[in-house]
Write an enzyme that holds these catalytic residues in place. Structure first.
Site, PDB file in Angstrom:
ATOM      1  N   ASN A 151       0.801  -1.229   0.000  1.00  0.00           N
ATOM      2  CA  ASN A 151       0.000   0.000   0.000  1.00  0.00           C
ATOM      3  C   ASN A 151       0.831   1.276   0.000  1.00  0.00           C
ATOM      4  O   ASN A 151       0.335   2.335  -0.328  1.00  0.00           O
ATOM      5  CB  ASN A 151      -0.996   0.012   1.164  1.00  0.00           C
ATOM      6  CG  ASN A 151      -0.396  -0.470   2.459  1.00  0.00           C
ATOM      7  OD1 ASN A 151       0.250  -1.512   2.518  1.00  0.00           O
ATOM      8  ND2 ASN A 151      -0.581   0.312   3.497  1.00  0.00           N
ATOM      9  N   GLN A 179      -5.087  -3.664  -2.108  1.00  0.00           N
ATOM     10  CA  GLN A 179      -4.593  -2.570  -2.958  1.00  0.00           C
ATOM     11  C   GLN A 179      -4.542  -2.949  -4.438  1.00  0.00           C
ATOM     12  O   GLN A 179      -4.432  -2.064  -5.282  1.00  0.00           O
ATOM     13  CB  GLN A 179      -3.199  -2.125  -2.491  1.00  0.00           C
ATOM     14  CG  GLN A 179      -3.207  -1.386  -1.167  1.00  0.00           C
ATOM     15  CD  GLN A 179      -3.804   0.015  -1.261  1.00  0.00           C
ATOM     16  OE1 GLN A 179      -3.918   0.607  -2.324  1.00  0.00           O
ATOM     17  NE2 GLN A 179      -4.198   0.552  -0.120  1.00  0.00           N
ATOM     18  N   HIS A 202     -13.956   0.115  -0.870  1.00  0.00           N
ATOM     19  CA  HIS A 202     -13.685   1.561  -0.963  1.00  0.00           C
ATOM     20  C   HIS A 202     -12.352   1.883  -1.632  1.00  0.00           C
ATOM     21  O   HIS A 202     -12.032   3.051  -1.846  1.00  0.00           O
ATOM     22  CB  HIS A 202     -13.818   2.245   0.410  1.00  0.00           C
ATOM     23  CG  HIS A 202     -12.715   1.988   1.387  1.00  0.00           C
ATOM     24  ND1 HIS A 202     -11.658   2.851   1.523  1.00  0.00           N
ATOM     25  CD2 HIS A 202     -12.516   1.002   2.287  1.00  0.00           C
ATOM     26  CE1 HIS A 202     -10.860   2.393   2.499  1.00  0.00           C
ATOM     27  NE2 HIS A 202     -11.364   1.271   2.961  1.00  0.00           N
ATOM     28  N   THR A 243     -27.288  -9.519   9.541  1.00  0.00           N
ATOM     29  CA  THR A 243     -28.130  -9.127   8.410  1.00  0.00           C
ATOM     30  C   THR A 243     -27.282  -8.440   7.349  1.00  0.00           C
ATOM     31  O   THR A 243     -26.448  -7.590   7.678  1.00  0.00           O
ATOM     32  CB  THR A 243     -29.253  -8.186   8.911  1.00  0.00           C
ATOM     33  OG1 THR A 243     -30.006  -8.895   9.886  1.00  0.00           O
ATOM     34  CG2 THR A 243     -30.150  -7.728   7.775  1.00  0.00           C
ATOM     35  N   CYS A 331      -3.813   4.164   7.677  1.00  0.00           N
ATOM     36  CA  CYS A 331      -4.097   3.333   8.846  1.00  0.00           C
ATOM     37  C   CYS A 331      -3.025   3.403   9.909  1.00  0.00           C
ATOM     38  O   CYS A 331      -3.209   2.916  11.014  1.00  0.00           O
ATOM     39  CB  CYS A 331      -4.299   1.890   8.431  1.00  0.00           C
ATOM     40  SG  CYS A 331      -5.637   1.746   7.276  1.00  0.00           S
TER      41      CYS A 331
HETATM   42  N1  PMP Z   1      -5.112  -4.046   3.752  1.00  0.00           N
HETATM   43  C1  PMP Z   1      -4.510  -3.099   3.010  1.00  0.00           C
HETATM   44  C2  PMP Z   1      -3.310  -3.449   2.193  1.00  0.00           C
HETATM   45  C3  PMP Z   1      -5.014  -1.801   2.992  1.00  0.00           C
HETATM   46  O1  PMP Z   1      -4.422  -0.861   2.256  1.00  0.00           O
HETATM   47  C4  PMP Z   1      -6.166  -1.504   3.777  1.00  0.00           C
HETATM   48  C5  PMP Z   1      -6.756  -0.104   3.809  1.00  0.00           C
HETATM   49  N2  PMP Z   1      -5.846   0.892   4.117  1.00  0.00           N
HETATM   50  C6  PMP Z   1      -6.748  -2.525   4.543  1.00  0.00           C
HETATM   51  C7  PMP Z   1      -6.189  -3.779   4.489  1.00  0.00           C
HETATM   52  C8  PMP Z   1      -7.951  -2.280   5.402  1.00  0.00           C
HETATM   53  O2  PMP Z   1      -9.085  -2.141   4.610  1.00  0.00           O
HETATM   54  P1  PMP Z   1     -10.474  -1.614   5.192  1.00  0.00           P
HETATM   55  O3  PMP Z   1     -10.374  -0.136   5.207  1.00  0.00           O
HETATM   56  O4  PMP Z   1     -11.488  -2.107   4.207  1.00  0.00           O
HETATM   57  O5  PMP Z   1     -10.669  -2.226   6.521  1.00  0.00           O
END
Ligand code: PMP
Length: 373
Positions: A151, A179, A202, A243, A331
């Site tokens: 990422n 990614q 997303h 659900t 993140c």
């Molecule tokens: N894995 C990777 C490589 C990501 O880039 C991300 C999002 N930054 C995630 C997992 C987590 O995805 P989500 O936002 O759908 O929880």
């Protein structure tokens, strides 16, 4: 304002928003109910989306398990396989540059008696297959989990070869493909040993809060045993109770349909945009910059760039009125990037790094804002 943080998240495509709308209002039924139109129509829509997601990765529709996103998929698949199959061994092999949703899950599993080997990576963030083989030879391994596309750097791991090795040594193979979906061709038919895969809507112009865990059937067409994270009404084949989030699932299906139909076009455009952006950065900043990413064998449209002598947080803030960029992964934005540390960057180098992540919906002309910097 130019949005260049598409690896953090993408804007929801207008067709996706439009497709979702009726499912917030008219078609509000619970797809697990029966007999009346609101429920039956909701079930038809969920099935259609499942099919669209399956087509995007070339799996079977009944191998798609809807979750709340890749964080949940990673948690479910790693914990679930570890718990159900620890008789194969209590060793798990991964790498040091995984996303926190994998790394923190593995750290949790360590507290539960699992022994996790974190393979180190080369200067672009890729594992070495020789290291993987060595780790597999050492001890019986239940699971190998490796990031498909990084990422922060975009680098791709040798997933086909790694999954084959894992299979040879009797380990399950999972990859976090969050990614790469929509930016690299993913064809699970050609990857028989990739049994488990995580996806998030997303990242490819779908809504937030929805994703999928792909769980392949075995050669006999049987489902893999995986302890669920969420127990309850046994939706999603018993793998994920709760659900269905029908509007979000419909949105993910639409996004998958668009990503699938535009894949070649998107790849071409991202490759073109990346080349133009590199050229502009070199032209405008010359020796001041250094690219952390490889030029080849990567997700197109992700550049990780050091601006020597500058502080990345200050730079991001200063650029904010004209462009949205980030220091790395959203993140773990409060911490220095573990990915850059693992590829050998000094603290100073990682404190000066900015990630640019492009969108195929952008034009080369839009990048001209760099001419004014
Ligand atoms: N894995 C990777 C490589 C990501 O880039 C991300 C999002 N930054 C995630 C997992 C987590 O995805 P989500 O936002 O759908 O929880």
């Amino acid at each position: 304002m130019l949005y260049l943080d598409n690896s953090a998240t993408t804007p929801t495509h207008q067709d996706v928003v439009d497709a979702m709308l009726p499912y917030w209002t008219d078609v509000f039924g619970n797809p697990s109910s029966k007999y009346y139109a609101q429920a039956v129509d909701a079930k038809v829509a969920v099935d259609r989306s499942r099919q669209a997601v399956a087509e995007l990765v070339n799996s079977k529709a009944d191998e798609v398990i809807f979750t709340s996103g890749a964080t949940e998929s990673n948690n479910f698949l790693l914990k679930g396989i570890a718990m159900s199959h620890s008789n194969r061994g209590k060793r798990i092999i991964s790498s040091t540059v995984e996303h926190p949703s994998v790394l923190e899950t593995l750290r949790y599993l360590e507290t539960q008696g699992f022994d996790v080997v974190y393979l180190s990576v080369d200067s672009y963030g890729r594992i070495d297959l020789k290291d993987l083989k060595e780790a597999l030879l050492e001890k019986p391994t239940v699971l190998v989990t490796l990031l498909w596309g990084n990422n922060e750097l975009g680098s791709l791991n040798p997933i086909k070869e790694a999954s084959k090795l894992a299979n040879q040594y009797g380990a399950f193979f999972h990859t976090d493909a969050t990614q790469v979906i929509g930016k690299v061709r993913v064809n699970l038919e050609e990857l028989p040993y990739v049994q488990l895969l995580s996806v998030s809507a997303h990242k490819f112009y779908g809504p937030k809060g929805i994703g999928a865990a792909i769980v392949r059937k075995d050669d006999m067409g049987l489902s893999l045993k995986i302890t669920p994270l969420l127990h309850g009404g046994a939706q999603e084949n018993g793998y994920r109770s709760g659900t269905h989030a029908v509007p979000l699932i419909v949105g993910m299906g639409k996004a998958a349909e668009i990503a699938h139909s535009r894949l070649d076009e998107n790849l071409q455009q991202l490759t073109k945009l990346e080349a133009r952006l590199s050229q502009l950065l070199i032209q405008q900043f010359g020796d001041v910059i250094h690219f952390n990413n490889d030029e080849q064998n990567k997700i197109p449209g992700i550049l990780s760039v050091q601006f020597k002598g500058l502080n990345n947080e200050i730079l991001c803030k200063e650029l904010a009125p004209v462009m949205a960029v980030s220091t790395g992964s959203a993140c773990s934005s409060s911490k220095p990037s573990h990915v850059l540390q693992e590829i050998g960057c000094s603290m100073e180098q990682l404190r000066s790094t900015i990630r640019f992540s492009l969108s195929p919906y952008q034009s080369e002309k839009e990048l001209d804002v760099f001419l004014e910097l």
